[in-house]
Every structure is written in C-alpha cells, then in structure tokens.
Design an enzyme around this catalytic site. Structure first.
Site, PDB file in Angstrom:
ATOM      1  N   ALA A  31       1.252  16.247   9.831  1.00 23.49           N
ATOM      2  CA  ALA A  31       1.678  16.667   8.496  1.00 23.49           C
ATOM      3  C   ALA A  31       2.038  15.430   7.679  1.00 23.49           C
ATOM      4  O   ALA A  31       2.249  14.342   8.217  1.00 23.49           O
ATOM      5  CB  ALA A  31       2.869  17.614   8.601  1.00 23.49           C
ATOM      6  N   GLY A  69       0.826  18.403  13.242  1.00 22.05           N
ATOM      7  CA  GLY A  69       0.170  19.487  12.512  1.00 22.05           C
ATOM      8  C   GLY A  69      -1.330  19.528  12.733  1.00 22.05           C
ATOM      9  O   GLY A  69      -1.944  20.595  12.657  1.00 22.05           O
ATOM     10  N   GLU A  89      -1.801  21.385  15.869  1.00 23.18           N
ATOM     11  CA  GLU A  89      -1.468  22.790  15.584  1.00 23.18           C
ATOM     12  C   GLU A  89      -2.575  23.474  14.787  1.00 23.18           C
ATOM     13  O   GLU A  89      -2.896  24.642  15.033  1.00 23.18           O
ATOM     14  CB  GLU A  89      -0.130  22.850  14.846  1.00 23.18           C
ATOM     15  CG  GLU A  89       1.043  22.455  15.733  1.00 23.18           C
ATOM     16  CD  GLU A  89       2.332  22.235  14.960  1.00 23.18           C
ATOM     17  OE1 GLU A  89       3.358  22.815  15.332  1.00 23.18           O
ATOM     18  OE2 GLU A  89       2.313  21.457  13.974  1.00 23.18           O
ATOM     19  N   GLU A 112       6.524  15.241  17.085  1.00 17.68           N
ATOM     20  CA  GLU A 112       7.586  15.529  16.105  1.00 17.68           C
ATOM     21  C   GLU A 112       8.968  15.071  16.569  1.00 17.68           C
ATOM     22  O   GLU A 112       9.816  14.683  15.753  1.00 17.68           O
ATOM     23  CB  GLU A 112       7.609  17.036  15.793  1.00 17.68           C
ATOM     24  CG  GLU A 112       6.433  17.538  14.985  1.00 17.68           C
ATOM     25  CD  GLU A 112       5.219  17.916  15.820  1.00 17.68           C
ATOM     26  OE1 GLU A 112       4.259  18.469  15.255  1.00 17.68           O
ATOM     27  OE2 GLU A 112       5.233  17.657  17.054  1.00 17.68           O
TER      28      GLU A 112
END
Length: 314
Positions: free
Chosen positions: A121, A164, A167, A187
C-alpha cells in the site's frame, strides 16, 4: 438513420470514481434502428459498455483493455513499484466492474510489471491519517469490489507482491507466479498489521504456522517455489511467460459456459465459509440448478453427439 442519445443512471454510477466530471456528462449515441431491435436491458447494457470503453483511456494508475473474451488490467505506477493508493484502488475496482458488466468477457487477468506486481500500500498516503480518518471512510472497503467479483480473476505475479500487493493477489482466484516473485506481509515492520486480508486469506492459503511467521517476522519473503509448495500459487513459470500463461488460462476459462464458471467459483469460495456438510449441500443444490440452464442441455447434448458445444451463456 435518426440518432437517439441515451444517458442512464447506471452509466453515471458506474463511473463515480476515478474519472473527471466530464465523464459524468458523457452521452452515448445509438441509431434508432438498432435500438428498435434491442430490448430495454440490452440498450442499457450497451450504454454502460460503450461508456466504459471510452472512459478507460482516462485511467491514470492502470491500463485496462479487452483481449478477446478476457479483461486485461495492468497496474501502472512504475516509479512507486505499483504501490496501492486510493486512486489505483478506485480505478482497478471500476475496471473490474466494467468487465463484470460486459457479457463478452468471461475472465479477468490482473498483472503489474516484471519488477513488481505491487510492492504494498502507499505508505506516504496512509502515514498522516488518524483513526477517525480511516474509520469514517472505511479504509480498504472498496477492495471488496475485486474480492467479490463473480467472474474468475487471475493474478499474474512477477517480482514483489508485498503487503497490500500480496493481499490483492490473494483476492484473485488463481495466482500464476513468475520465477522472481516474492510474497510477504511486512506491515509489522512499520508498526501496524495487514488490513486487506493478510491475516485471514494467508492462513487459509498456507496454514497457520507459515502465516504467523510471515506476519509476525515481517521480513520473511517467500519465493515463488516456496509459495507453490505452500499452496499460495497454482504454478510457477519463467518471468517472461507469466502474463501469457495467465492469459491462456483465462482464455480457456472464458471459453466455457459463463453461468457454470460463476457457479463453480461461488461453490469453491463457499468452502471457506461453510462446514463440510453445509458445503456439500450447497454444491449439490447448485449442481441441480445447472439443469435449469440452456448450457447444461447444450453441453451434455454436444458430448453425446460428439461435437463441440456452442454455449449460449444462459
């Protein structure tokens, strides 16, 4: 022939995110003769699809095009290694929704670059946000538009698929990995946790122990071969063939009966949510329902007659 201009509520809603205001005023023109031959629903579908096609060129962070019966999307933030920001999310979800509405598309492929599928992200975008900022806008909720798609989505992953990016790959139905692919959930190293499914889908894909190692250690990046052994990806191929392999797989899937494909996907996904008994009952009921489709009759008839089926997608 006399022209007929139509602007539907559906077409406006379809492009609510990711486009400038001029897109909301786009008008789609059909010939009156063509409209006269089409049902109301067919006209509405064509409005949306033509508007989608004309709007696709305005994407800033992805490219999207239809290749035969396959919708193809490439993440396109090379300087940021395809980091997932709000604009990219909105554009990707919009593209997926457009392909979902296109009856000529039977499967979707999402890819990045050879260096990075998506490196995570966008931290610069997230760093200054407060709890109330992320709570009120329900951060990451929009990504459900990818995970909930009814048509199969294949992720063609080269390079980094971290945070992300990992994911997003797991939201897809099949992951084809290039030999240089690296998967991880780092993360914890920046003081937070996965927020787009990393603690949930990863466990279901690789098991608790490996998921815990990846999520808690943070710096663990598993290779494509390790991901294959763990069950995270379906196959590993040379980097230069990753996209082609995913496209050929998507073309094969798109060549089957579209309702049957969507039913298959829904049943497999339901296995995550149901116990075995419930899942078997759901599968059986869905199997029974295929006998109400034209494609079941065509498929079995073609098999008996030793000919190729001609799917109606009905």
């Amino acid at each position: 022939s006399t022209s007929l201009t139509i602007l539907t509520h559906t077409s406006i809603a379809s492009f609510r995110t990711g486009f400038d205001s001029s897109m909301f005023r786009s008008l789609v023109t059909f010939s009156a003769a063509a409209v006269a031959k089409a049902s109301t629903s067919q006209v509405a579908n064509r409005v949306v699809l033509r508007a989608f096609a004309s709007a696709a060129a305005s994407y800033n962070t992805i490219t999207a095009e239809k290749k035969g019966r396959v919708g193809f999307v490439q993440l396109n933030r090379p300087k940021a290694l395809n980091a997932l920001n709000t604009e990219l999310c909105n554009e990707l979800v919009d593209a997926v929704k457009g392909f979902e509405q296109d009856e000529d598309v039977g499967a979707i492929v999402i890819t990045g670059s050879e260096r990075a599928f998506a490196a995570g992200a966008d931290i610069k975008e997230m760093a200054p946000l407060s709890y109330m900022d992320v709570y009120k806008k329900d951060m990451f909720r929009a990504w459900d538009g990818v995970a909930s798609a009814r048509k199969p989505i294949i992720a063609a992953v080269n390079g980094f698929a971290l945070g992300g990016g990992c994911e997003l790959a797991m939201m897809c139905d099949i992951i084809v990995a290039g030999e240089n692919a690296k998967f991880g959930q780092p993360e914890i190293t920046i003081g937070t946790i996965p927020g787009m499914g990393g603690t949930q889908r990863l466990v279901r894909a690789v098991g608790k122990s490996k998921a815990m190692e990846m999520v808690l250690c943070g710096d663990v990046k598993i290779s494509a071969d390790e991901a294959l052994a763990a069950g995270l990806v379906s196959r590993v191929v040379p980097v230069e063939t990753t996209v082609d392999t995913a496209m050929k797989m998507a073309e094969k899937i798109a060549g089957w009966s579209q309702p049957a494909v969507m039913m298959c996907k829904a049943c497999v996904n339901s296995a995550y949510e149901m116990g075995l008994k419930e899942g078997l009952e759901n599968e059986r009921r869905t199997f029974f329902s295929t006998f109400a489709t034209k494609d079941q009759k065509e498929g079995m008839g073609a098999f008996a007659e030793k000919r190729a089926p001609e799917w109606k997608h009905e």
